[in-house]
Design a protein around this motif. Structure first.
Motif, PDB file in Angstrom:
ATOM      1  N   LYS A 105      -7.608  32.056-114.819  1.00  0.00           N
ATOM      2  CA  LYS A 105      -7.829  32.356-115.726  1.00  0.00           C
ATOM      3  C   LYS A 105      -8.960  31.265-116.492  1.00  0.00           C
ATOM      4  CE  LYS A 105      -5.078  36.391-117.847  1.00  0.00           C
ATOM      5  NZ  LYS A 105      -5.321  36.911-118.665  1.00  0.00           N
ATOM      6  N   THR A 106      -8.066  29.610-116.333  1.00  0.00           N
ATOM      7  CA  THR A 106      -9.399  28.726-116.548  1.00  0.00           C
ATOM      8  C   THR A 106      -9.809  28.559-115.817  1.00  0.00           C
ATOM      9  OG1 THR A 106      -6.815  28.348-118.088  1.00  0.00           O
ATOM     10  CG2 THR A 106      -8.111  26.468-117.395  1.00  0.00           C
ATOM     11  N   ALA A 107      -9.784  28.798-114.462  1.00  0.00           N
ATOM     12  CA  ALA A 107     -11.179  27.994-113.638  1.00  0.00           C
ATOM     13  C   ALA A 107     -11.868  28.967-113.482  1.00  0.00           C
ATOM     14  CB  ALA A 107     -10.201  28.599-111.990  1.00  0.00           C
ATOM     15  N   LEU A 108     -11.669  30.235-114.007  1.00  0.00           N
ATOM     16  CA  LEU A 108     -12.698  31.465-113.944  1.00  0.00           C
ATOM     17  C   LEU A 108     -13.461  31.351-115.820  1.00  0.00           C
ATOM     18  CD1 LEU A 108     -10.772  34.869-112.975  1.00  0.00           C
ATOM     19  CD2 LEU A 108     -12.507  33.094-112.271  1.00  0.00           C
ATOM     20  N   THR A 109     -12.428  30.819-116.362  1.00  0.00           N
ATOM     21  CA  THR A 109     -13.421  30.294-117.893  1.00  0.00           C
ATOM     22  C   THR A 109     -14.113  29.214-117.091  1.00  0.00           C
ATOM     23  OG1 THR A 109     -11.655  30.874-118.822  1.00  0.00           O
ATOM     24  CG2 THR A 109     -12.971  29.328-120.334  1.00  0.00           C
ATOM     25  N   GLY A 113     -19.736  26.669-116.549  1.00  0.00           N
ATOM     26  CA  GLY A 113     -20.273  25.760-115.669  1.00  0.00           C
ATOM     27  C   GLY A 113     -19.567  24.337-115.331  1.00  0.00           C
ATOM     28  N   THR A 114     -18.385  24.031-115.794  1.00  0.00           N
ATOM     29  CA  THR A 114     -18.106  23.214-115.573  1.00  0.00           C
ATOM     30  C   THR A 114     -16.745  22.904-114.355  1.00  0.00           C
ATOM     31  OG1 THR A 114     -15.934  23.172-116.870  1.00  0.00           O
ATOM     32  CG2 THR A 114     -17.964  22.618-117.713  1.00  0.00           C
ATOM     33  N   TYR A 115     -16.857  24.285-113.535  1.00  0.00           N
ATOM     34  CA  TYR A 115     -16.213  24.699-112.195  1.00  0.00           C
ATOM     35  C   TYR A 115     -16.265  23.239-111.296  1.00  0.00           C
ATOM     36  CZ  TYR A 115     -13.196  26.989-108.728  1.00  0.00           C
ATOM     37  OH  TYR A 115     -12.712  26.934-107.169  1.00  0.00           O
ATOM     38  N   GLY A 116     -15.572  23.067-110.526  1.00  0.00           N
ATOM     39  CA  GLY A 116     -16.473  22.011-109.256  1.00  0.00           C
ATOM     40  C   GLY A 116     -16.163  20.593-109.503  1.00  0.00           C
ATOM     41  N   LYS A 117     -16.544  19.921-111.030  1.00  0.00           N
ATOM     42  CA  LYS A 117     -16.349  19.114-112.010  1.00  0.00           C
ATOM     43  C   LYS A 117     -15.280  18.258-112.254  1.00  0.00           C
ATOM     44  CE  LYS A 117     -20.919  18.566-112.535  1.00  0.00           C
ATOM     45  NZ  LYS A 117     -21.149  17.802-111.250  1.00  0.00           N
ATOM     46  N   CYS A 118     -14.987  17.644-111.611  1.00  0.00           N
ATOM     47  CA  CYS A 118     -13.197  16.586-111.698  1.00  0.00           C
ATOM     48  C   CYS A 118     -13.387  16.635-113.712  1.00  0.00           C
ATOM     49  CB  CYS A 118     -13.119  15.516-111.616  1.00  0.00           C
ATOM     50  SG  CYS A 118     -11.182  14.655-112.044  1.00  0.00           S
ATOM     51  N   ALA A 119     -11.716  17.198-114.571  1.00  0.00           N
ATOM     52  CA  ALA A 119     -12.348  17.355-115.753  1.00  0.00           C
ATOM     53  C   ALA A 119     -11.522  15.702-116.242  1.00  0.00           C
ATOM     54  CB  ALA A 119      -9.848  18.123-116.035  1.00  0.00           C
ATOM     55  N   ASN A 147     -17.837  15.199-108.864  1.00  0.00           N
ATOM     56  CA  ASN A 147     -17.791  16.472-107.793  1.00  0.00           C
ATOM     57  C   ASN A 147     -16.612  16.742-107.202  1.00  0.00           C
ATOM     58  OD1 ASN A 147     -20.192  18.261-108.664  1.00  0.00           O
ATOM     59  ND2 ASN A 147     -20.989  16.861-107.317  1.00  0.00           N
ATOM     60  N   ILE A 148     -16.222  17.575-107.520  1.00  0.00           N
ATOM     61  CA  ILE A 148     -14.776  18.350-106.100  1.00  0.00           C
ATOM     62  C   ILE A 148     -14.920  18.886-105.226  1.00  0.00           C
ATOM     63  CG2 ILE A 148     -12.409  19.825-106.114  1.00  0.00           C
ATOM     64  CD1 ILE A 148     -12.551  19.598-109.481  1.00  0.00           C
ATOM     65  N   PRO A 149     -15.054  18.769-104.271  1.00  0.00           N
ATOM     66  CA  PRO A 149     -15.041  18.572-102.662  1.00  0.00           C
ATOM     67  C   PRO A 149     -15.125  20.205-102.318  1.00  0.00           C
ATOM     68  CG  PRO A 149     -14.002  16.561-102.261  1.00  0.00           C
ATOM     69  CD  PRO A 149     -13.772  17.180-103.505  1.00  0.00           C
ATOM     70  N   PHE A 150     -15.838  20.551-102.411  1.00  0.00           N
ATOM     71  CA  PHE A 150     -15.942  22.528-101.974  1.00  0.00           C
ATOM     72  C   PHE A 150     -14.491  23.067-100.586  1.00  0.00           C
ATOM     73  CE2 PHE A 150     -16.001  26.173 -98.722  1.00  0.00           C
ATOM     74  CZ  PHE A 150     -16.299  27.396-100.255  1.00  0.00           C
ATOM     75  N   LEU A 183      -8.939  21.747-110.909  1.00  0.00           N
ATOM     76  CA  LEU A 183     -10.086  21.326-112.291  1.00  0.00           C
ATOM     77  C   LEU A 183      -9.948  19.462-112.395  1.00  0.00           C
ATOM     78  CD1 LEU A 183      -8.094  23.590-115.073  1.00  0.00           C
ATOM     79  CD2 LEU A 183     -10.385  23.869-113.417  1.00  0.00           C
ATOM     80  N   THR A 184      -9.188  19.222-110.958  1.00  0.00           N
ATOM     81  CA  THR A 184      -9.731  17.386-110.883  1.00  0.00           C
ATOM     82  C   THR A 184      -9.347  17.600-108.916  1.00  0.00           C
ATOM     83  OG1 THR A 184      -6.706  17.708-110.788  1.00  0.00           O
ATOM     84  CG2 THR A 184      -8.028  17.219-112.876  1.00  0.00           C
ATOM     85  N   CYS A 185      -9.874  16.276-109.228  1.00  0.00           N
ATOM     86  CA  CYS A 185     -10.364  15.464-107.442  1.00  0.00           C
ATOM     87  C   CYS A 185      -9.048  15.096-107.627  1.00  0.00           C
ATOM     88  CB  CYS A 185     -11.370  14.536-107.669  1.00  0.00           C
ATOM     89  SG  CYS A 185     -11.041  12.680-108.491  1.00  0.00           S
ATOM     90  N   ILE A 186      -8.600  15.155-105.918  1.00  0.00           N
ATOM     91  CA  ILE A 186      -7.757  14.790-105.300  1.00  0.00           C
ATOM     92  C   ILE A 186      -7.577  13.165-105.717  1.00  0.00           C
ATOM     93  CG2 ILE A 186      -8.901  13.267-103.360  1.00  0.00           C
ATOM     94  CD1 ILE A 186      -5.913  15.653-103.124  1.00  0.00           C
ATOM     95  N   ASP A 187      -7.978  12.421-106.357  1.00  0.00           N
ATOM     96  CA  ASP A 187      -7.532  11.346-106.874  1.00  0.00           C
ATOM     97  C   ASP A 187      -6.874  10.821-107.867  1.00  0.00           C
ATOM     98  OD1 ASP A 187      -8.399   9.936-105.060  1.00  0.00           O
ATOM     99  OD2 ASP A 187     -10.569   9.409-105.793  1.00  0.00           O
ATOM    100  N   HIS A 188      -7.338  12.638-108.948  1.00  0.00           N
ATOM    101  CA  HIS A 188      -6.341  12.472-110.426  1.00  0.00           C
ATOM    102  C   HIS A 188      -5.975  14.033-110.001  1.00  0.00           C
ATOM    103  CE1 HIS A 188     -10.470  10.767-111.677  1.00  0.00           C
ATOM    104  NE2 HIS A 188      -8.935   9.426-111.928  1.00  0.00           N
ATOM    105  N   ALA A 189      -5.321  14.001-109.273  1.00  0.00           N
ATOM    106  CA  ALA A 189      -3.867  15.672-109.093  1.00  0.00           C
ATOM    107  C   ALA A 189      -2.783  15.007-109.127  1.00  0.00           C
ATOM    108  CB  ALA A 189      -4.624  16.344-107.702  1.00  0.00           C
ATOM    109  N   GLU A 190      -2.555  14.176-109.464  1.00  0.00           N
ATOM    110  CA  GLU A 190      -1.346  14.118-110.243  1.00  0.00           C
ATOM    111  C   GLU A 190      -1.041  14.508-111.512  1.00  0.00           C
ATOM    112  OE1 GLU A 190       0.666  10.566-109.028  1.00  0.00           O
ATOM    113  OE2 GLU A 190      -0.269  10.166-107.366  1.00  0.00           O
TER     114      GLU A 190
END
Length: 115
Positions: A70-74, A79-85, A90-93, A103-110
C-alpha cells in the motif's frame, strides 16, 4: 523508469495485494488435533499451540507485506515511487522489479530494513 515499466510494477503490486488480502480473508480457524476438549496427550496440545503460533506469525507477515504494498502504491500515486526515500536518487528498475516495495536505493536498504 518508463511508463510501461511503472505500469508493470503497479500491476505486480496490485496482484500481490489482492492475493494477500484473499489469504487473510479466507483464513480458516486452526483445527485442533483432539476431537474432545479433554487432551489425551501433552504432545497434541503442543502441536496445536505450534500450529496457532505459526499461523499467527504468517498472518502478521502477510499484513506487514500488505502495508508495504500500500505504501508503494501510494508513492506511485504521489509520483515519488522509484526515488530513494533517503537520498532522492533513482532506484534502478532491476531492484524495483525484484522488490517492487523497495523505497530506497541499495545503498540505503539497511535503513529501510530497520524501520
Amino acid at each position: 523508469m518508463n511508463n510501461n515499466q511503472l505500469q508493470q510494477l503497479r500491476q505486480t503490486l496490485e496482484e500481490e495485494l489482492a492475493t494477500l488480502q484473499q489469504f487473510i480473508n479466507d483464513e480458516l480457524p486452526v483445527d485442533e488435533t483432539e476431537l474432545s476438549a479433554v487432551d489425551n496427550h501433552p504432545a497434541d496440545a503442543a502441536t496445536d499451540l505450534t500450529t496457532v503460533v505459526t499461523e499467527l506469525t504468517l498472518n502478521e507477515l502477510k499484513e506487514e507485506e500488505i502495508e508495504r504494498i500500500k505504501t508503494a502504491l501510494t508513492a506511485m500515486d504521489e509520483g515519488t515511487y522509484g526515488k530513494c526515500a533517503v537520498c532522492g536518487e533513482n532506484i534502478p528498475f532491476g531492484r524495483l522489479e525484484a522488490i517492487p516495495t523497495a523505497l530506497t536505493c541499495i545503498d540505503h536498504a539497511e535503513i529501510e530494513n530497520m524501520e
